[in-house]
Motif scaffolding. Structure first.
Motif, mmCIF file in Angstrom:
data_model
loop_
_atom_site.group_PDB
_atom_site.id
_atom_site.type_symbol
_atom_site.label_atom_id
_atom_site.label_comp_id
_atom_site.label_asym_id
_atom_site.label_seq_id
_atom_site.Cartn_x
_atom_site.Cartn_y
_atom_site.Cartn_z
ATOM 1 N N ALA A 284 0.176 -16.769 -16.608
ATOM 2 C CA ALA A 284 1.234 -17.572 -16.039
ATOM 3 C C ALA A 284 2.564 -17.432 -16.720
ATOM 4 O O ALA A 284 3.804 -17.805 -16.455
ATOM 5 N N LEU A 285 2.390 -17.305 -18.152
ATOM 6 C CA LEU A 285 3.554 -16.973 -19.140
ATOM 7 C C LEU A 285 4.514 -18.161 -19.180
ATOM 8 O O LEU A 285 5.611 -17.875 -19.444
ATOM 9 N N THR A 286 3.828 -19.305 -19.213
ATOM 10 C CA THR A 286 4.723 -20.566 -19.277
ATOM 11 C C THR A 286 4.088 -21.350 -20.286
ATOM 12 O O THR A 286 2.745 -21.512 -20.283
ATOM 13 N N GLY A 287 4.818 -22.107 -21.016
ATOM 14 C CA GLY A 287 4.213 -23.300 -21.874
ATOM 15 C C GLY A 287 3.610 -24.387 -21.218
ATOM 16 O O GLY A 287 2.924 -24.946 -21.577
ATOM 17 N N VAL A 288 4.171 -24.571 -20.122
ATOM 18 C CA VAL A 288 3.848 -25.663 -19.186
ATOM 19 C C VAL A 288 2.372 -25.321 -18.529
ATOM 20 O O VAL A 288 1.524 -26.218 -18.865
ATOM 21 N N ALA A 289 2.159 -24.122 -18.374
ATOM 22 C CA ALA A 289 0.929 -23.880 -17.711
ATOM 23 C C ALA A 289 -0.049 -24.032 -18.900
ATOM 24 O O ALA A 289 -1.188 -24.259 -18.603
ATOM 25 N N GLN A 290 0.067 -23.375 -20.110
ATOM 26 C CA GLN A 290 -0.855 -23.687 -21.115
ATOM 27 C C GLN A 290 -1.124 -25.139 -21.850
ATOM 28 O O GLN A 290 -2.146 -25.654 -21.664
ATOM 29 N N ALA A 291 -0.060 -26.055 -21.561
ATOM 30 C CA ALA A 291 -0.125 -27.187 -21.740
ATOM 31 C C ALA A 291 -1.240 -28.048 -20.985
ATOM 32 O O ALA A 291 -1.924 -28.868 -20.968
ATOM 33 N N GLN A 292 -0.829 -27.602 -19.426
ATOM 34 C CA GLN A 292 -1.638 -28.262 -18.501
ATOM 35 C C GLN A 292 -3.024 -27.913 -18.401
ATOM 36 O O GLN A 292 -4.043 -28.744 -18.318
ATOM 37 N N ALA A 293 -3.193 -26.716 -18.906
ATOM 38 C CA ALA A 293 -4.552 -26.131 -19.217
ATOM 39 C C ALA A 293 -5.379 -26.886 -20.197
ATOM 40 O O ALA A 293 -6.575 -27.019 -20.059
ATOM 41 N N LEU A 294 -4.669 -27.199 -21.322
ATOM 42 C CA LEU A 294 -5.061 -27.714 -22.248
ATOM 43 C C LEU A 294 -5.735 -29.104 -22.249
ATOM 44 O O LEU A 294 -6.747 -29.703 -22.450
ATOM 45 N N ALA A 295 -4.611 -29.811 -21.322
ATOM 46 C CA ALA A 295 -4.771 -31.204 -20.967
ATOM 47 C C ALA A 295 -6.069 -31.229 -20.033
ATOM 48 O O ALA A 295 -6.981 -32.179 -20.407
ATOM 49 N N SER A 296 -5.927 -30.710 -19.211
ATOM 50 C CA SER A 296 -6.989 -30.569 -18.059
ATOM 51 C C SER A 296 -8.727 -30.386 -18.567
ATOM 52 O O SER A 296 -9.397 -30.626 -18.485
ATOM 53 N N GLY A 297 -8.411 -29.334 -19.451
ATOM 54 C CA GLY A 297 -9.615 -28.951 -20.308
ATOM 55 C C GLY A 297 -10.191 -29.917 -20.908
ATOM 56 O O GLY A 297 -11.467 -30.195 -20.918
ATOM 57 N N LEU A 298 -9.380 -30.593 -21.751
ATOM 58 C CA LEU A 298 -9.898 -31.682 -22.786
ATOM 59 C C LEU A 298 -10.637 -32.911 -21.848
ATOM 60 O O LEU A 298 -11.514 -33.390 -22.192
ATOM 61 N N LEU A 299 -9.602 -33.264 -20.842
ATOM 62 C CA LEU A 299 -9.925 -34.368 -19.973
ATOM 63 C C LEU A 299 -11.338 -34.080 -19.256
ATOM 64 O O LEU A 299 -12.292 -35.052 -18.994
ATOM 65 N N LEU A 300 -11.197 -33.236 -18.651
ATOM 66 C CA LEU A 300 -12.461 -32.802 -17.769
ATOM 67 C C LEU A 300 -13.730 -32.352 -18.652
ATOM 68 O O LEU A 300 -14.988 -32.793 -18.152
ATOM 69 N N GLY A 301 -13.459 -31.915 -19.788
ATOM 70 C CA GLY A 301 -14.625 -31.625 -20.771
ATOM 71 C C GLY A 301 -15.177 -32.830 -21.170
ATOM 72 O O GLY A 301 -16.262 -33.213 -21.420
ATOM 73 N N TRP A 302 -14.107 -33.782 -21.276
ATOM 74 C CA TRP A 302 -14.613 -35.334 -21.949
ATOM 75 C C TRP A 302 -15.454 -35.962 -20.750
ATOM 76 O O TRP A 302 -16.755 -36.573 -21.083
ATOM 77 N N LEU B 93 3.087 -34.483 -16.438
ATOM 78 C CA LEU B 93 4.417 -34.879 -17.687
ATOM 79 C C LEU B 93 4.912 -33.590 -18.167
ATOM 80 O O LEU B 93 6.214 -33.687 -18.221
ATOM 81 N N PRO B 94 4.173 -32.522 -18.418
ATOM 82 C CA PRO B 94 4.953 -31.330 -18.808
ATOM 83 C C PRO B 94 5.987 -30.663 -17.908
ATOM 84 O O PRO B 94 7.054 -30.252 -18.270
ATOM 85 N N ALA B 95 5.905 -30.781 -16.645
ATOM 86 C CA ALA B 95 6.475 -30.324 -15.342
ATOM 87 C C ALA B 95 7.801 -31.311 -15.547
ATOM 88 O O ALA B 95 8.946 -30.781 -15.117
ATOM 89 N N TRP B 96 7.654 -32.545 -15.716
ATOM 90 C CA TRP B 96 8.643 -33.719 -15.553
ATOM 91 C C TRP B 96 9.667 -33.420 -17.004
ATOM 92 O O TRP B 96 10.956 -33.403 -17.021
ATOM 93 N N LEU B 97 9.100 -33.184 -18.189
ATOM 94 C CA LEU B 97 9.652 -32.997 -19.331
ATOM 95 C C LEU B 97 10.219 -31.709 -19.459
ATOM 96 O O LEU B 97 11.552 -31.601 -19.911
ATOM 97 N N MET B 98 9.638 -30.543 -18.790
ATOM 98 C CA MET B 98 10.447 -29.353 -19.149
ATOM 99 C C MET B 98 10.467 -28.721 -17.480
ATOM 100 O O MET B 98 9.534 -28.039 -17.160
ATOM 101 N N PRO B 99 11.567 -29.258 -16.676
ATOM 102 C CA PRO B 99 11.378 -28.689 -15.318
ATOM 103 C C PRO B 99 11.626 -27.106 -15.311
ATOM 104 O O PRO B 99 12.419 -26.649 -16.328
ATOM 105 N N ALA B 100 11.154 -26.594 -14.324
ATOM 106 C CA ALA B 100 11.514 -25.000 -13.958
ATOM 107 C C ALA B 100 12.770 -24.803 -13.793
ATOM 108 O O ALA B 100 13.605 -25.660 -13.294
ATOM 109 N N LYS B 101 13.212 -23.587 -14.111
ATOM 110 C CA LYS B 101 14.518 -23.179 -13.796
ATOM 111 C C LYS B 101 14.750 -23.060 -12.546
ATOM 112 O O LYS B 101 15.825 -23.187 -11.786
ATOM 113 N N PHE B 102 13.626 -22.297 -11.698
ATOM 114 C CA PHE B 102 13.831 -22.286 -10.350
ATOM 115 C C PHE B 102 12.810 -22.632 -9.746
ATOM 116 O O PHE B 102 11.619 -22.271 -9.487
ATOM 117 N N PRO B 103 13.031 -24.009 -9.444
ATOM 118 C CA PRO B 103 11.808 -24.715 -8.947
ATOM 119 C C PRO B 103 11.383 -24.186 -7.497
ATOM 120 O O PRO B 103 12.249 -23.731 -6.593
#
Length: 195
Positions: free
Chosen positions: A150-168, A83-93
């Motif tokens: 990674a210095l991108t907000g997308v990477a931190q959002a993905q780490a937060l989402a995966s941490g919460l889901l896998l932790g749960w 989702l974050p990658a779709w909502l905030m696409p990379a400038k240089f994919p």
């Protein structure tokens, strides 16, 4: 007297990962990663033995329910992380196609090491002294901190989402294999299908 021109030094000595054949590279990469894996495995079992966590990991639960639950969570996790990658696409994919060595490392070695670090060590050890809710947020916070390079907000959002889901998932089922299977399924979907 010193040379005023810049000097470039090229290293053309053969390295351990200089295989020309992609299949040979995959074998060399996996063998190259075997020594650090063995050291991490020994440290892992020493910590598990010291803190009595081996029973909670339930490595013997590589059964059909673990596979089913892990695959289901992997599909959910892949969609959430995309989702974050779709909502905030990379400038240089990236247009690079991962080779077999990289696929072997990212689909097998990375999920195992990732889940050992963040679920088996960080979450399980914090859960013993601080309870499950704190432990889930602690391991998720460590995962987000690990993604800061990674210095991108997308990477931190993905780490937060995966941490919460896998932790749960780990707290709900007390099974590390399900978390590893979920991350393998998520990585495979994201690399081979969704990208």
């Amino acid at each position: 007297h010193p040379c005023p021109q810049p000097v470039f030094v090229f290293d053309d000595l053969p390295g351990p990962l200089d295989a020309l054949d992609p299949a040979a590279f995959a074998v060399q990469a996996v063998l190259w990663a075997a020594l650090p894996m063995a050291v991490l495995g020994l440290l892992f079992w020493a910590v598990m033995d010291r803190f009595g966590l081996a029973a909670s990991l339930a490595w013997s639960r590589w059964d059909l329910p673990a596979l089913r639950n892990g695959l289901a969570m992997g599909v959910v996790l892949a969609l959430v992380l995309q989702l974050p990658a779709w909502l905030m696409p990379a400038k240089f994919p990236s247009t690079a196609v991962p080779g077999p060595g990289l696929l072997a490392l990212t689909l097998l070695l990375y999920p195992l090491l990732h889940e050992i670090a963040f679920r088996a060590w960080a979450l399980a050890l914090a859960m013993q002294s601080h309870g499950p809710r704190f432990a889930m947020f602690w391991s998720t916070g460590l995962q987000v901190l690990a993604s800061i390079s990674a210095l991108t907000g997308v990477a931190q959002a993905q780490a937060l989402a995966s941490g919460l889901l896998l932790g749960w998932l780990y707290l709900r089922r007390q099974s590390l294999p399900e978390c590893v299977i979920a991350l393998i399924a998520c990585s495979a979907l994201r690399q081979l299908v969704l990208s």
